[in-house]
Design a protein around this motif. Sequence first.
Motif, PDB file in Angstrom:
ATOM      1  N   ILE A   3       0.854  -1.186   0.000  1.00  0.00           N
ATOM      2  CA  ILE A   3       0.000   0.000   0.000  1.00  0.00           C
ATOM      3  C   ILE A   3       0.887   1.232   0.000  1.00  0.00           C
ATOM      4  CG2 ILE A   3      -1.784   1.291   1.241  1.00  0.00           C
ATOM      5  CD1 ILE A   3      -2.620  -1.416   2.516  1.00  0.00           C
ATOM      6  N   ALA A   4       0.633   2.108  -0.972  1.00  0.00           N
ATOM      7  CA  ALA A   4       1.390   3.352  -1.083  1.00  0.00           C
ATOM      8  C   ALA A   4       0.448   4.525  -0.844  1.00  0.00           C
ATOM      9  CB  ALA A   4       2.026   3.465  -2.460  1.00  0.00           C
ATOM     10  N   VAL A   5       1.007   5.608  -0.309  1.00  0.00           N
ATOM     11  CA  VAL A   5       0.240   6.829  -0.084  1.00  0.00           C
ATOM     12  C   VAL A   5       0.872   7.954  -0.888  1.00  0.00           C
ATOM     13  CG1 VAL A   5      -0.458   8.573   1.616  1.00  0.00           C
ATOM     14  CG2 VAL A   5      -0.562   6.146   2.212  1.00  0.00           C
ATOM     15  N   CYS A   6       0.026   8.641  -1.645  1.00  0.00           N
ATOM     16  CA  CYS A   6       0.429   9.829  -2.385  1.00  0.00           C
ATOM     17  C   CYS A   6      -0.302  10.991  -1.729  1.00  0.00           C
ATOM     18  CB  CYS A   6       0.028   9.677  -3.855  1.00  0.00           C
ATOM     19  SG  CYS A   6       0.552  11.043  -4.887  1.00  0.00           S
ATOM     20  N   SER A   7       0.438  11.797  -0.975  1.00  0.00           N
ATOM     21  CA  SER A   7      -0.221  12.861  -0.205  1.00  0.00           C
ATOM     22  C   SER A   7       0.099  14.227  -0.786  1.00  0.00           C
ATOM     23  CB  SER A   7       0.225  12.799   1.251  1.00  0.00           C
ATOM     24  OG  SER A   7       1.591  13.158   1.355  1.00  0.00           O
ATOM     25  N   GLY A   8      -0.755  15.181  -0.470  1.00  0.00           N
ATOM     26  CA  GLY A   8      -0.540  16.552  -0.914  1.00  0.00           C
ATOM     27  C   GLY A   8      -1.759  17.386  -0.621  1.00  0.00           C
ATOM     28  N   SER A   9      -1.681  18.652  -1.022  1.00  0.00           N
ATOM     29  CA  SER A   9      -2.832  19.527  -0.814  1.00  0.00           C
ATOM     30  C   SER A   9      -3.826  19.409  -1.973  1.00  0.00           C
ATOM     31  CB  SER A   9      -2.385  20.981  -0.617  1.00  0.00           C
ATOM     32  OG  SER A   9      -1.636  21.412  -1.730  1.00  0.00           O
ATOM     33  N   PHE A  10      -3.338  19.140  -3.188  1.00  0.00           N
ATOM     34  CA  PHE A  10      -4.200  18.939  -4.352  1.00  0.00           C
ATOM     35  C   PHE A  10      -5.239  20.061  -4.496  1.00  0.00           C
ATOM     36  CE2 PHE A  10      -2.913  14.673  -2.852  1.00  0.00           C
ATOM     37  CZ  PHE A  10      -2.199  14.241  -3.959  1.00  0.00           C
ATOM     38  N   ASP A  11      -4.763  21.294  -4.463  1.00  0.00           N
ATOM     39  CA  ASP A  11      -5.663  22.462  -4.494  1.00  0.00           C
ATOM     40  C   ASP A  11      -5.470  23.281  -5.758  1.00  0.00           C
ATOM     41  OD1 ASP A  11      -7.609  24.253  -3.423  1.00  0.00           O
ATOM     42  OD2 ASP A  11      -6.009  25.574  -2.746  1.00  0.00           O
ATOM     43  N   PRO A  12      -5.965  22.818  -6.893  1.00  0.00           N
ATOM     44  CA  PRO A  12      -6.698  21.582  -7.183  1.00  0.00           C
ATOM     45  C   PRO A  12      -5.777  20.518  -7.785  1.00  0.00           C
ATOM     46  CG  PRO A  12      -6.912  23.038  -9.055  1.00  0.00           C
ATOM     47  CD  PRO A  12      -6.043  23.749  -8.030  1.00  0.00           C
TER      48      PRO A  12
END
Length: 159
Positions: A3-12
């Motif tokens: 399981i991998a996590v791709c994190s960020g604010s993504f705005d947008p």
Amino acid sequence: MTIAVCSGSFDPVTYGHLDIINRGARVFDKVIVAVLINSKKNSLFTVEERVELLRQATADIDNVEVDSFDGLLIDYMKKRKAQVIIRGLRAVSDFEYEMQVASINKKLDENIETFFMMTSNQYSYLSSSIVKEVASYKASVSDLVPPVVEEALLAKLGR
């Protein structure tokens, strides 16, 4: 199962983000796209809106899940039983910062690995900030973000 996590604010979320998410989903069994809740950041979209835009933009990728979190990424990784952090790199300038973050994450939990992916060349200039600026001048961002995101930007910034 990895399981991998791709994190960020993504705005947008942009096509650059989706490039990394899609490619990560081909490498790992499951990718959790995790929107960071950061009250100190002045975001255009709410966390709920960003999560929904990401869900729509990744709906066709079977092994991707969208979530949100606050606090340390390492704590979230433990909670979700994830082993890998996916980070996209656009330029050498990104690498210095990302190396520091990867190093502190490794210090916090030596079992978590960081997986760096170079963004595809056509997205090397692309950031959420640039998208918001271009959209604020009513210019088309259709080649930078998925249609659902462009619609949300137009609604948020006014047509």
